[in-house]
Design a protein around this motif. Structure first.
Motif, PDB file in Angstrom:
ATOM      1  N   GLU A 147      72.505   5.651  72.880  1.00 22.14           N
ATOM      2  CA  GLU A 147      73.581   5.835  72.334  1.00 22.14           C
ATOM      3  C   GLU A 147      72.951   8.011  71.911  1.00 22.14           C
ATOM      4  O   GLU A 147      71.914   7.531  70.471  1.00 22.14           O
ATOM      5  CB  GLU A 147      73.870   4.720  71.517  1.00 22.14           C
ATOM      6  N   ILE A 148      73.529   7.820  72.294  1.00 24.57           N
ATOM      7  CA  ILE A 148      74.006   9.930  71.258  1.00 24.57           C
ATOM      8  C   ILE A 148      74.216   9.502  70.017  1.00 24.57           C
ATOM      9  O   ILE A 148      75.879   8.993  70.087  1.00 24.57           O
ATOM     10  CB  ILE A 148      74.690  10.896  72.240  1.00 24.57           C
ATOM     11  N   LEU A 149      73.435   9.691  68.751  1.00 19.64           N
ATOM     12  CA  LEU A 149      74.257   9.547  67.444  1.00 19.64           C
ATOM     13  C   LEU A 149      74.828  11.347  67.486  1.00 19.64           C
ATOM     14  O   LEU A 149      75.354  11.496  66.263  1.00 19.64           O
ATOM     15  CB  LEU A 149      73.043   9.183  66.701  1.00 19.64           C
ATOM     16  N   SER A 150      73.789  12.330  67.776  1.00 20.96           N
ATOM     17  CA  SER A 150      73.975  14.013  66.663  1.00 20.96           C
ATOM     18  C   SER A 150      73.945  13.963  68.681  1.00 20.96           C
ATOM     19  O   SER A 150      72.771  14.447  68.450  1.00 20.96           O
ATOM     20  CB  SER A 150      73.875  13.715  65.946  1.00 20.96           C
ATOM     21  N   VAL A 162      69.573  17.742  69.540  1.00 19.04           N
ATOM     22  CA  VAL A 162      69.781  15.434  70.228  1.00 19.04           C
ATOM     23  C   VAL A 162      69.187  14.729  69.218  1.00 19.04           C
ATOM     24  O   VAL A 162      67.916  14.455  69.820  1.00 19.04           O
ATOM     25  CB  VAL A 162      70.059  15.608  71.839  1.00 19.04           C
ATOM     26  N   ILE A 163      69.577  13.914  68.636  1.00 16.14           N
ATOM     27  CA  ILE A 163      69.370  12.705  67.896  1.00 16.14           C
ATOM     28  C   ILE A 163      69.624  11.885  69.049  1.00 16.14           C
ATOM     29  O   ILE A 163      71.509  11.081  68.816  1.00 16.14           O
ATOM     30  CB  ILE A 163      69.921  12.446  66.793  1.00 16.14           C
ATOM     31  N   GLN A 257      79.109  15.760  64.050  1.00 18.73           N
ATOM     32  CA  GLN A 257      80.457  15.775  63.892  1.00 18.73           C
ATOM     33  C   GLN A 257      81.022  15.305  65.049  1.00 18.73           C
ATOM     34  O   GLN A 257      82.282  16.124  65.332  1.00 18.73           O
ATOM     35  CB  GLN A 257      80.807  17.475  64.035  1.00 18.73           C
ATOM     36  N   ASP A 258      80.093  14.829  66.194  1.00 21.38           N
ATOM     37  CA  ASP A 258      80.869  14.007  67.462  1.00 21.38           C
ATOM     38  C   ASP A 258      81.900  13.519  67.642  1.00 21.38           C
ATOM     39  O   ASP A 258      82.441  13.191  68.701  1.00 21.38           O
ATOM     40  CB  ASP A 258      79.709  13.005  68.266  1.00 21.38           C
TER      41      ASP A 258
END
Length: 358
Positions: A147-150, A162-163, A257-258
């Motif tokens: 899961e993309i967090l940031s 990318v986190i 901010q995603d």
């Protein structure tokens, strides 16, 4: 030294049997459960040790027989049996050494992986995107969720940062050796002259921490709200939904901010901040167990590489273990298990050597 340590564990196993049979334990279910859990944890070691003792007795008998037999042919057979039993016994002792190694208490946790573009501008950002896909494909192969967090994207499809989270039992134990500077050598899509460029991206792998591990006081956190920037869905760039969390005692800052809502961005920001604080505390308390976060990723300079991805030679090389593969395409498609396994084996060997020196 190993056998003495295992013998002490064996004695503890018998002691636990007696404790669990005591009236006090029978009357206290919580205590009984605690004793049973401890016994269950050491039972594999005890089983292996008792097999070792039985084999030791068999080996001693074979040695006596080899010494007493006068017939040359029988004596040769007896000596061959002794050699085989000694080899098997050495293997059992090696297994016991491995079983004595302390398990990292966070090995079974989910992980937060942070990838940042290093030296190389747009090409470094594109390489960061390649690494993200590599780990996502690896996770998919193992039934783990990502899961993309940031994320902070570039205009040409790369990532300045990318986190993301990898969810699944044992995720940290598998990915923890991926931390460091990854170097790529290839002709960038932005290169008109066809020259090979060298760029880097840094990877940090942090064990997920929950609220039990890290207590964050509201007085220690400043939360700023601002308008999201960059590409996004409807309303992302028109409302003050982006969140910046600053941990005042340490100065750590996390921005998200995603998502479209402040609440969702705040949840993700805290999910990133918590493992960073946990890692910092673990480094302070147990620096021998974990390198500092700065040493994990370095500064992104080319000379600090842990692994090189060379496209012209279809080669990937891990410089820590001196391992090279000439199947770069498959590697970047997530087939990295062979490297992961050998890095874990190297770590295991290093820890075994430390035990021998005790």
């Amino acid at each position: 030294m190993v056998i003495e340590k295992v013998a002490a564990i064996d004695r503890r196993y018998d002691e636990l049997n007696e404790l669990m049979a005591s009236p006090e334990a029978v009357r206290d279910p919580a205590r009984l459960t605690e004793l049973a859990r401890e016994q269950s944890e050491i039972e594999p070691i005890v089983t292996e040790f008792r097999a070792y003792l039985a084999a030791e007795a068999e080996l001693e008998g074979a040695r006596q027989l080899a010494a007493e037999v006068s017939d040359e042919e029988m004596s040769e057979l007896a000596r061959a049996e002794v050699a085989q039993l000694e080899e098997e016994q050495s293997a059992r002792e090696a297994r016991l050494r491995v079983m004595l190694l302390p398990k990292d208490p966070v090995d079974d946790r989910n992980v937060i992986v942070e990838i940042r573009a290093g030296t190389g501008g747009d090409e470094a950002a594109l390489f960061g995107g390649d690494l993200l896909r590599m780990y996502a494909r690896w996770a998919e192969r193992h039934g783990l969720k990502t899961e993309i967090l940031s994320q902070s994207e570039t205009g040409i499809g790369g990532f300045k940062e990318v986190i993301f989270q990898v969810k699944g039992r044992g995720a940290y134990s598998q990915l923890k050796f991926e931390s460091g500077v990854h170097r790529v050598q290839r002709v960038p899509v932005t290169e008109a002259q066809g020259r090979i460029h060298t760029s880097t991206a840094t990877v940090a792998v942090l064990p997920e921490a929950d609220e039990v591990d890290v207590q964050i006081s509201q007085q220690d956190v400043r939360i700023d709200v601002f308008r999201a920037t960059g590409p996004g869905g409807q309303s992302v760039n028109t409302t003050d939904s982006a969140i910046r969390v600053t941990h005042l005692p340490t100065g750590l800052v996390v921005s998200c901010q995603d998502e479209k809502s402040q609440l969702q961005n705040r949840i993700k920001a805290m999910a990133i901040l918590r493992p960073r604080l946990y890692q910092a505390e673990q480094e302070r308390l147990a620096s021998e167990r974990s390198e500092t976060r700065r040493s994990q990723v370095g500064s992104g300079e080319r000379s600090e590489k842990i692994r090189t991805y060379n496209f012209p030679q279809n080669r990937v090389t891990d410089h820590r273990i001196g391992k090279t593969s000439h199947n770069l395409v498959a590697f970047l498609d997530g087939e990295i298990d062979e490297f992961i396994d050998e890095l874990a084996a190297a770590d295991q060997a290093e820890r075994l050597e430390a035990i021998r020196e005790e």
